[in-house]
Design a protein around this motif. Structure first.
Motif, PDB file in Angstrom:
ATOM      1  N   LEU A   1       0.844  -1.188   0.000  1.00  0.00           N
ATOM      2  CA  LEU A   1       0.000   0.000   0.000  1.00  0.00           C
ATOM      3  C   LEU A   1       0.879   1.237   0.000  1.00  0.00           C
ATOM      4  N   LYS A   2       0.413   2.250  -0.699  1.00  0.00           N
ATOM      5  CA  LYS A   2       1.135   3.516  -0.721  1.00  0.00           C
ATOM      6  C   LYS A   2       0.196   4.636  -0.316  1.00  0.00           C
ATOM      7  N   PHE A   3       0.589   5.400   0.703  1.00  0.00           N
ATOM      8  CA  PHE A   3      -0.161   6.556   1.159  1.00  0.00           C
ATOM      9  C   PHE A   3       0.595   7.808   0.717  1.00  0.00           C
ATOM     10  N   GLU A   4      -0.115   8.764   0.147  1.00  0.00           N
ATOM     11  CA  GLU A   4       0.535   9.956  -0.374  1.00  0.00           C
ATOM     12  C   GLU A   4      -0.008  11.214   0.265  1.00  0.00           C
ATOM     13  N   ARG A   5       0.831  12.244   0.316  1.00  0.00           N
ATOM     14  CA  ARG A   5       0.422  13.515   0.902  1.00  0.00           C
ATOM     15  C   ARG A   5      -0.837  14.035   0.215  1.00  0.00           C
ATOM     16  N   GLY A   6      -1.686  14.630   1.018  1.00  0.00           N
ATOM     17  CA  GLY A   6      -2.926  15.188   0.502  1.00  0.00           C
ATOM     18  C   GLY A   6      -4.112  14.257   0.570  1.00  0.00           C
ATOM     19  N   GLU A   7      -3.860  12.960   0.784  1.00  0.00           N
ATOM     20  CA  GLU A   7      -4.955  11.982   0.856  1.00  0.00           C
ATOM     21  C   GLU A   7      -5.579  11.961   2.245  1.00  0.00           C
ATOM     22  N   LYS A   8      -6.848  11.551   2.281  1.00  0.00           N
ATOM     23  CA  LYS A   8      -7.543  11.305   3.542  1.00  0.00           C
ATOM     24  C   LYS A   8      -7.961   9.833   3.540  1.00  0.00           C
ATOM     25  N   ILE A   9      -7.383   9.072   4.452  1.00  0.00           N
ATOM     26  CA  ILE A   9      -7.523   7.616   4.420  1.00  0.00           C
ATOM     27  C   ILE A   9      -8.108   7.124   5.737  1.00  0.00           C
ATOM     28  N   LEU A  10      -9.151   6.331   5.628  1.00  0.00           N
ATOM     29  CA  LEU A  10      -9.758   5.678   6.789  1.00  0.00           C
ATOM     30  C   LEU A  10      -9.394   4.202   6.765  1.00  0.00           C
ATOM     31  N   ILE A  11      -8.861   3.714   7.877  1.00  0.00           N
ATOM     32  CA  ILE A  11      -8.572   2.290   8.026  1.00  0.00           C
ATOM     33  C   ILE A  11      -9.569   1.726   9.032  1.00  0.00           C
ATOM     34  N   ARG A  12     -10.487   0.917   8.536  1.00  0.00           N
ATOM     35  CA  ARG A  12     -11.534   0.329   9.372  1.00  0.00           C
ATOM     36  C   ARG A  12     -11.096  -1.059   9.843  1.00  0.00           C
ATOM     37  N   ALA A  13     -11.394  -1.339  11.093  1.00  0.00           N
ATOM     38  CA  ALA A  13     -10.979  -2.633  11.631  1.00  0.00           C
ATOM     39  C   ALA A  13     -11.831  -3.006  12.821  1.00  0.00           C
ATOM     40  N   GLU A  14     -11.987  -4.298  13.024  1.00  0.00           N
ATOM     41  CA  GLU A  14     -12.553  -4.778  14.270  1.00  0.00           C
ATOM     42  C   GLU A  14     -11.464  -4.728  15.346  1.00  0.00           C
ATOM     43  N   SER A  15     -11.907  -4.710  16.586  1.00  0.00           N
ATOM     44  CA  SER A  15     -10.956  -4.700  17.692  1.00  0.00           C
ATOM     45  C   SER A  15     -10.046  -5.927  17.617  1.00  0.00           C
ATOM     46  N   GLY A  16      -8.762  -5.707  17.852  1.00  0.00           N
ATOM     47  CA  GLY A  16      -7.804  -6.811  17.864  1.00  0.00           C
ATOM     48  C   GLY A  16      -7.186  -7.133  16.525  1.00  0.00           C
TER      49      GLY A  16
ATOM     50  N   ASN B   1     -16.954   4.441  15.020  1.00  0.00           N
ATOM     51  CA  ASN B   1     -17.263   5.867  15.082  1.00  0.00           C
ATOM     52  C   ASN B   1     -16.221   6.624  14.260  1.00  0.00           C
ATOM     53  N   ASN B   2     -16.550   6.902  12.996  1.00  0.00           N
ATOM     54  CA  ASN B   2     -15.586   7.493  12.081  1.00  0.00           C
ATOM     55  C   ASN B   2     -15.509   9.004  12.244  1.00  0.00           C
ATOM     56  N   LEU B   3     -14.329   9.552  12.053  1.00  0.00           N
ATOM     57  CA  LEU B   3     -14.156  10.994  11.966  1.00  0.00           C
ATOM     58  C   LEU B   3     -15.008  11.527  10.817  1.00  0.00           C
ATOM     59  N   SER B   4     -15.674  12.666  11.043  1.00  0.00           N
ATOM     60  CA  SER B   4     -16.641  13.187  10.059  1.00  0.00           C
ATOM     61  C   SER B   4     -15.970  13.997   8.954  1.00  0.00           C
ATOM     62  N   VAL B   5     -15.198  13.315   8.118  1.00  0.00           N
ATOM     63  CA  VAL B   5     -14.612  13.931   6.928  1.00  0.00           C
ATOM     64  C   VAL B   5     -14.913  13.049   5.725  1.00  0.00           C
ATOM     65  N   ASP B   6     -14.777  13.603   4.532  1.00  0.00           N
ATOM     66  CA  ASP B   6     -14.944  12.831   3.312  1.00  0.00           C
ATOM     67  C   ASP B   6     -13.604  12.183   2.971  1.00  0.00           C
ATOM     68  N   PHE B   7     -13.548  10.872   3.103  1.00  0.00           N
ATOM     69  CA  PHE B   7     -12.302  10.147   2.876  1.00  0.00           C
ATOM     70  C   PHE B   7     -12.104   9.844   1.402  1.00  0.00           C
ATOM     71  N   ASP B   8     -10.845   9.890   0.974  1.00  0.00           N
ATOM     72  CA  ASP B   8     -10.498   9.494  -0.395  1.00  0.00           C
ATOM     73  C   ASP B   8     -10.441   7.985  -0.520  1.00  0.00           C
ATOM     74  N   LYS B   9     -10.053   7.303   0.557  1.00  0.00           N
ATOM     75  CA  LYS B   9      -9.937   5.848   0.542  1.00  0.00           C
ATOM     76  C   LYS B   9     -10.446   5.299   1.868  1.00  0.00           C
ATOM     77  N   GLU B  10     -11.109   4.148   1.811  1.00  0.00           N
ATOM     78  CA  GLU B  10     -11.448   3.382   3.002  1.00  0.00           C
ATOM     79  C   GLU B  10     -10.863   1.995   2.829  1.00  0.00           C
ATOM     80  N   ILE B  11     -10.061   1.592   3.791  1.00  0.00           N
ATOM     81  CA  ILE B  11      -9.317   0.336   3.718  1.00  0.00           C
ATOM     82  C   ILE B  11      -9.717  -0.523   4.906  1.00  0.00           C
ATOM     83  N   VAL B  12      -9.977  -1.792   4.649  1.00  0.00           N
ATOM     84  CA  VAL B  12     -10.366  -2.718   5.707  1.00  0.00           C
ATOM     85  C   VAL B  12      -9.125  -3.490   6.173  1.00  0.00           C
ATOM     86  N   LEU B  13      -8.834  -3.365   7.452  1.00  0.00           N
ATOM     87  CA  LEU B  13      -7.633  -4.034   7.991  1.00  0.00           C
ATOM     88  C   LEU B  13      -7.889  -5.531   8.165  1.00  0.00           C
TER      89      LEU B  13
END
Length: 227
Positions: A42-57, A215-227
Motif C-alpha cells: 500500500l502507498k499513502f501519499e500527501r494530501g490523501e484522507k484515508i480511513l482504516i476500518r478494523a474490528e478490535s484486535g 465511530n468514524n471521523l466526520s470527513v470525506d475520505f479518499d480511501k477506506e481500507i479494511v484491515l
C-alpha cells in the motif's frame, strides 16, 4: 495562526508485506488473507484522507505505531519515500516526529497532573508552530475552553480526547496519524473536531491516516481500507 511551516519532506509512505509478529504463522488464516493491509503493498501519499476500518484486535493501533517508529515488532518493510524506516537514526526520527509525522495514540498519553493548556503547550514548545491565540481558539471551537486550566486527569474521556486532538495539531506535518480520534465524541463534537483537523490539513498539505472500529471521523475520505 501558524508560526512555522518547515517540515521534513515525506511525500509518501509505502508498506510492503507488513505483518505484526504476533500474527506470525497465521498467514493463511482468513482474517489475514482477507485483510487489505497485512501482507499487501500500500502507498499513502500527501494530501490523501484515508480511513482504516478494523474490528478490535486486528492491529490498527499496531499499524500506526509501526509507521511512527514506536514499535518494530513486524516483518516486511515501511518506506518513507524510498527510505526503509529501519535505517533511520535517532536524530532523524526526532526531526521527523517534530516536523513531519503528527500522531494521536488511542490512549491519548496526556500528562494527568498537567492542565489541558499545559499538555498542549508542552508539545507546542517543542515545535513553535502555533500561537497562544490559536491554542485558545481551538479550545473554544471544541467547546472545552472552560476546562483549559483543569488538570487533564480529572477531565472526562471525551474532553481528554479533544485536548489530545488539539495537541496533535500543534506541529508541522506531512502525515497526520490518528488512532480512533473520536471514539468518545458525539456526532456534533465529532464534526467540530473534523473541521479543526481539516483546517490543519489545508494549511499543511498533509495526508490524514485515521483508524476506526465504528465511530468514524466526520470527513470525506479518499480511501477506506479494511484491515
Amino acid at each position: 495562526m501558524t508560526q512555522q511551516r518547515t517540515t521534513v519532506e515525506i511525500n509518501s509512505i509505502t508498506i510492503n508485506s507488513l505483518l505484526p509478529r504476533v500474527f506470525s504463522g497465521m498467514e493463511r488464516d482468513e482474517s489475514i488473507a482477507s485483510s487489505e493491509v497485512w501482507l499487501k503493498k500500500l502507498k499513502f501519499e500527501r494530501g490523501e484522507k484515508i480511513l482504516i476500518r478494523a474490528e478490535s484486535g486486528k492491529g490498527k493501533s499496531s499499524l500506526l505505531s509501526f509507521i511512527y517508529g514506536r514499535r518494530t515488532d513486524y516483518s516486511g518493510s515501511i518506506d518513507f519515500d524510498s527510505d526503509n524506516i529501519r535505517n533511520i537514526g535517532i536524530g532523524r526520527w526526532c526531526d521527523i516526529r517534530r516536523r513531519s509525522l503528527a500522531w494521536l495514540p488511542q490512549e491519548m498519553a496526556l500528562f494527568s497532573e498537567l492542565t489541558a493548556r499545559d499538555n498542549v503547550r508542552l508539545k507546542n514548545d517543542l515545535t513553535s508552530f502555533r500561537s497562544d491565540e490559536w491554542i485558545e481558539k481551538a479550545f473554544s471551537v471544541l467547546e472545552i475552553d472552560n476546562r483549559i486550566d483543569t488538570p487533564a486527569g480529572i477531565l472526562s474521556v471525551g474532553q481528554q480526547q479533544r485536548v489530545a486532538i488539539i495537541r496533535s495539531l500543534c506541529q508541522p506535518m506531512a502525515f497526520l496519524l490518528l488512532d480512533e480520534p473520536v471514539s468518545h465524541l458525539d456526532p456534533r463534537t465529532n464534526r467540530l473536531a473534523a473541521s479543526l483537523i481539516e483546517q490543519t490539513l489545508d494549511e499543511t498539505g498533509a495526508a490524514l491516516i485515521t483508524t476506526s472500529v465504528g465511530n468514524n471521523l466526520s470527513v470525506d475520505f479518499d480511501k477506506e481500507i479494511v484491515l
